[in-house]
Write a protein that holds these residues in place. Structure first.
Motif, PDB file in Angstrom:
ATOM      1  N   ASN A 253       0.823  -1.203   0.000  1.00  0.00           N
ATOM      2  CA  ASN A 253       0.000   0.000   0.000  1.00  0.00           C
ATOM      3  C   ASN A 253       0.861   1.259   0.000  1.00  0.00           C
ATOM      4  O   ASN A 253       2.074   1.205   0.215  1.00  0.00           O
ATOM      5  N   LYS A 254       0.219   2.400  -0.253  1.00  0.00           N
ATOM      6  CA  LYS A 254       0.958   3.654  -0.397  1.00  0.00           C
ATOM      7  C   LYS A 254       1.696   4.043   0.879  1.00  0.00           C
ATOM      8  O   LYS A 254       2.765   4.654   0.829  1.00  0.00           O
ATOM      9  N   ALA A 255       1.128   3.705   2.033  1.00  0.00           N
ATOM     10  CA  ALA A 255       1.770   4.065   3.295  1.00  0.00           C
ATOM     11  C   ALA A 255       3.108   3.365   3.460  1.00  0.00           C
ATOM     12  O   ALA A 255       3.997   3.860   4.162  1.00  0.00           O
ATOM     13  N   ASN A 256       3.273   2.215   2.809  1.00  0.00           N
ATOM     14  CA  ASN A 256       4.507   1.439   2.931  1.00  0.00           C
ATOM     15  C   ASN A 256       5.366   1.493   1.683  1.00  0.00           C
ATOM     16  O   ASN A 256       6.333   0.742   1.569  1.00  0.00           O
ATOM     17  N   LEU A 257       5.044   2.403   0.753  1.00  0.00           N
ATOM     18  CA  LEU A 257       5.781   2.439  -0.512  1.00  0.00           C
ATOM     19  C   LEU A 257       6.219   3.854  -0.854  1.00  0.00           C
ATOM     20  O   LEU A 257       5.401   4.750  -1.065  1.00  0.00           O
ATOM     21  N   TYR A 258       7.526   4.056  -0.910  1.00  0.00           N
ATOM     22  CA  TYR A 258       8.120   5.296  -1.403  1.00  0.00           C
ATOM     23  C   TYR A 258       8.710   4.958  -2.763  1.00  0.00           C
ATOM     24  O   TYR A 258       9.697   4.215  -2.861  1.00  0.00           O
ATOM     25  N   ALA A 259       8.076   5.416  -3.827  1.00  0.00           N
ATOM     26  CA  ALA A 259       8.525   5.109  -5.184  1.00  0.00           C
ATOM     27  C   ALA A 259       8.697   6.421  -5.939  1.00  0.00           C
ATOM     28  O   ALA A 259       7.718   7.029  -6.380  1.00  0.00           O
ATOM     29  N   VAL A 260       9.935   6.851  -6.095  1.00  0.00           N
ATOM     30  CA  VAL A 260      10.222   8.154  -6.704  1.00  0.00           C
ATOM     31  C   VAL A 260      11.266   7.998  -7.805  1.00  0.00           C
ATOM     32  O   VAL A 260      12.402   7.584  -7.547  1.00  0.00           O
ATOM     33  N   PRO A 261      10.902   8.309  -9.063  1.00  0.00           N
ATOM     34  CA  PRO A 261      11.901   8.311 -10.137  1.00  0.00           C
ATOM     35  C   PRO A 261      12.766   9.562 -10.037  1.00  0.00           C
ATOM     36  O   PRO A 261      12.258  10.675 -10.084  1.00  0.00           O
ATOM     37  N   TYR A 262      14.054   9.393  -9.877  1.00  0.00           N
ATOM     38  CA  TYR A 262      14.961  10.529  -9.728  1.00  0.00           C
ATOM     39  C   TYR A 262      15.381  11.109 -11.072  1.00  0.00           C
ATOM     40  O   TYR A 262      15.755  12.274 -11.150  1.00  0.00           O
ATOM     41  N   TRP A 263      15.327  10.283 -12.131  1.00  0.00           N
ATOM     42  CA  TRP A 263      15.773  10.762 -13.444  1.00  0.00           C
ATOM     43  C   TRP A 263      15.182   9.863 -14.519  1.00  0.00           C
ATOM     44  O   TRP A 263      14.619   8.808 -14.226  1.00  0.00           O
ATOM     45  N   LYS A 264      15.292  10.324 -15.776  1.00  0.00           N
ATOM     46  CA  LYS A 264      14.808   9.545 -16.914  1.00  0.00           C
ATOM     47  C   LYS A 264      15.866   9.545 -17.999  1.00  0.00           C
ATOM     48  O   LYS A 264      16.411  10.591 -18.351  1.00  0.00           O
ATOM     49  N   MET A 265      16.141   8.368 -18.515  1.00  0.00           N
ATOM     50  CA  MET A 265      17.168   8.208 -19.549  1.00  0.00           C
ATOM     51  C   MET A 265      16.922   9.143 -20.727  1.00  0.00           C
ATOM     52  O   MET A 265      15.822   9.201 -21.270  1.00  0.00           O
ATOM     53  N   GLY A 266      17.942   9.934 -21.072  1.00  0.00           N
ATOM     54  CA  GLY A 266      17.867  10.793 -22.236  1.00  0.00           C
ATOM     55  C   GLY A 266      17.170  12.121 -22.043  1.00  0.00           C
ATOM     56  O   GLY A 266      16.995  12.868 -23.004  1.00  0.00           O
ATOM     57  N   GLN A 267      16.761  12.443 -20.802  1.00  0.00           N
ATOM     58  CA  GLN A 267      16.056  13.706 -20.560  1.00  0.00           C
ATOM     59  C   GLN A 267      16.712  14.489 -19.434  1.00  0.00           C
ATOM     60  O   GLN A 267      17.229  13.909 -18.481  1.00  0.00           O
ATOM     61  N   THR A 268      16.657  15.826 -19.552  1.00  0.00           N
ATOM     62  CA  THR A 268      17.110  16.689 -18.473  1.00  0.00           C
ATOM     63  C   THR A 268      16.018  16.783 -17.415  1.00  0.00           C
ATOM     64  O   THR A 268      14.868  16.392 -17.642  1.00  0.00           O
TER      65      THR A 268
END
Length: 282
Positions: A253-268
């Motif tokens: 569940n969201k309370a137990n999940l920290y999912a953060v993309p820090y960057w994306k291939m090929g993009q600033t």
């Protein structure tokens, strides 16, 4: 660079909560060291760190970069309507990083930078940075990186998330149990991590079938009898894919999940900023 409304909300929230969060400030390079082939660690001082939070290791910060390495970047201010404004309406190049550590006794902020083989504004600055060079800083901010009330902890990330993961491991209780998967560029990027004895560290290099290895290990866990906190960060495609697996197969569940993309291939960061926040909000 063009920033989304969410970018300005980050600063507005800092200004509106100035009694608890520090205002943007200048930070100065005190020293710099290469701690692995692809990691540069920089120690920053400030004119006044007395109000800097002591419990935000691993949290997000915004760094403002100058046009030239020996110049000072502009800092935002607040007008009479409490809106964030920039001198002459010109915004500096801004990047999101995490606090590796704040050394209260020494009054130093520690930030780790990934050294890219290709050009990157922040990485190139960090590689060249010398004592006295200046950045702007806003923050820290962002949500908690893990659930401290869980009874088992999982961390998954790449080099961009290593500082955050390292900071979180140092905040876990001494009896904590869990698993950590960190994707590195080469075996020489392994660094010493302080962590509870029952937390197992797995270093993965690009030639490994990384997602398959992680999913196999996840299947082996007892999801019924454990309250498992999962922290997931790094490149967008990996984060989105594993987040889907965690939610659909393991019902995290969201309370137990920290999912953060820090960057994306090929993009600033400028190009990716809005999409990144959409991924975080889903």
């Amino acid at each position: 660079p063009r920033h989304s409304p969410l970018f300005f909300f980050f600063f507005s929230s800092i200004f509106m909560a100035q009694n608890t969060l520090p205002l943007p400030r200048y930070i100065y390079v005190e020293s710099s060291e290469q701690i692995s082939p692809h990691l540069q660690r920089i120690y920053f001082s400030s004119d006044d760190f007395s109000n800097f939070p002591l419990d935000q290791n691993g949290a997000h910060i915004k760094l403002f970069f100058p046009e030239k390495i020996d110049l000072k970047p502009q800092l935002p201010t607040r007008n009479e309507q409490n809106k964030v404004v920039w001198p002459n309406g010109k915004k500096p190049i801004t990047r999101t990083y995490t606090i590796r550590q704040f050394l209260a006794k020494e009054q130093l902020l520690v930030v780790d930078f990934v050294r890219h083989t290709e050009f990157g504004t922040a990485a190139n600055w960090a590689i060249q940075a010398k004592q006295g060079h200046v950045l702007g800083l806003a923050g820290p901010g962002g949500r908690a990186r893990f659930n401290p009330h869980a009874n088992y902890w999982i961390f998954i990330g790449d080099l961009s998330a290593l500082a955050m993961i390292a900071a979180c491991l140092e905040l876990l209780p001494v009896h904590a149990a869990g698993k950590v998967w960190i994707e590195i560029e080469s075996e020489n990027d392994r660094i010493q991590l302080n962590h509870p004895n029952a937390v197992k560290i797995h270093w993965l290099t690009p030639h490994n079938d990384i997602e398959s290895k992680i999913e196999t290990s996840l299947h082996d866990l007892n999801w019924t009898n454990h309250d498992i906190s999962v922290t997931l960060a790094g490149e967008n495609a990996r984060v989105v894919s594993l987040r889907h697996t965690l939610r659909q197969k393991f019902q995290v569940n969201k309370a137990n999940l920290y999912a953060v993309p820090y960057w994306k291939m090929g993009q600033t960061e400028e190009a990716y900023h809005q999409e990144r926040h959409q991924v975080m909000d889903e």
